[in-house]
Design a protein around this motif. Structure first.
Motif: not given
Ligand SMILES: Nc1ncnc2c1ncn2[C@@H]1O[C@H](COP(=O)(O)OP(=O)(O)O)[C@@H](O)[C@H]1O
Ligand SMILES: [Mg+2]
Length: 254
Positions: A38-42, A61-70, A90-93, A98-107
């Protein structure tokens, strides 16, 4: 097992449930990872010292957007057996990025979890109050879903939305193996409104509603501001008892 705590409504006790179920499982001896999606970071604010700032590249964020390892961003908590992954505002973005990503953006989260999944008995994911790509990533990565619903006020629209969420996940083949562990009534109290809403939920969702309900209990709120979970803050409180019973039900569900 990966479990998402989700509901597109805010203020229904998603975060409170995520923290206390994760902590309770850890106290019971299971190895648990709690992910703040959650971008609210609670969750992050509860487990991180207020003076510590999480850098973007140390967050989900880095994991979801830049494919960084967890693995490198996993942090220990003060609770034995409980690790967590911090969020970032920044997770709020992520939805936009990801809207413009083609590869597996839900997974992306599911992929990121694969190498570390064996280290944990339970991975619990706290979600934002929306059905955007963050929640979708969580649901795709999960085997189980817990849906907290507040009985504090009557809202039929909430019921309809909730049913839509469940149907969306099941029918759209996002994750056919996702099972709904249950709906949990939160903020219950001895008022007609609370009883009515609980009754409606039980009628509508039948066996899907957990027997355990989580009462309105200030100890749950106080625990957050004390940077801990309710079992440490107020182990004999009604809130602690309720979450303990909920965990037992979760463990007993097939
Ligand atoms: N059972 C409860 N009794 C009293 N306060 C609660 C209870 N559950 C949650 N809260 C408080 O209500 C607020 C909303 O809960 P939270 O878990 O943040 O909801 P969500 O994550 O769904 O937005 C928080 O301030 C939290 O501490
Ligand atoms: Mg929350």
């Amino acid at each position: 097992m990966v479990i998402s705590i989700a509901n597109q409504k805010g203020g229904v006790a998603k975060t409170t449930t995520a923290i206390n179920v994760a902590a309770g499982l850890a106290l019971a001896g299971y190895k648990v990872l709690l992910i703040d999606a959650d971008p609210q970071t609670n969750v992050t604010q509860v487990f991180i010292h207020p003076q510590v700032e999480i850098q973007l590249d140390q967050s989900l964020y880095n994991v979801l957007v830049n494919f960084a390892p967890l693995s490198p961003i996993i942090r220990a908590t003060t609770v034995r057996n409980l690790d967590f992954v911090p969020s970032h505002i920044r997770l709020s973005g992520v939805d936009l990025e990801l809207a413009q990503a083609f590869d597996n953006r839900s997974a992306r989260l599911r992929q990121a979890l694969q190498p570390i999944q064996n280290r944990y008995d339970y991975i619990i994911i706290d979600n934002p109050p929306s059905l955007g790509l963050l929640t979708i990533n969580s649901l795709v990565a999960s085997q189980g879903l817990i849906i907290p619903v507040s009985t504090a006020f009557f809202a039929l629209t909430g019921l309809v939305q909730l049913q839509e969420t469940i149907t969306m996940v099941q029918q759209h083949q996002l994750n056919p193996t996702l099972s709904i562990l249950g709906v949990v009534c939160t903020f219950t109290e001895a008022t007609n409104v609370s009883r009515d809403v609980e009754g409606q939920l039980r009628q509508h969702f039948e066996g899907l509603v957990f027997e355990t309900t989580i009462p309105k209990n200030v100890a749950l709120e106080e625990a957050h501001s004390n940077h801990t979970h309710v079992f440490e803050h107020a182990p004999t409180s009604k809130g602690a008892e309720a979450y303990k019973a909920l965990i037992q039900e979760v463990l007993n569900r097939p």
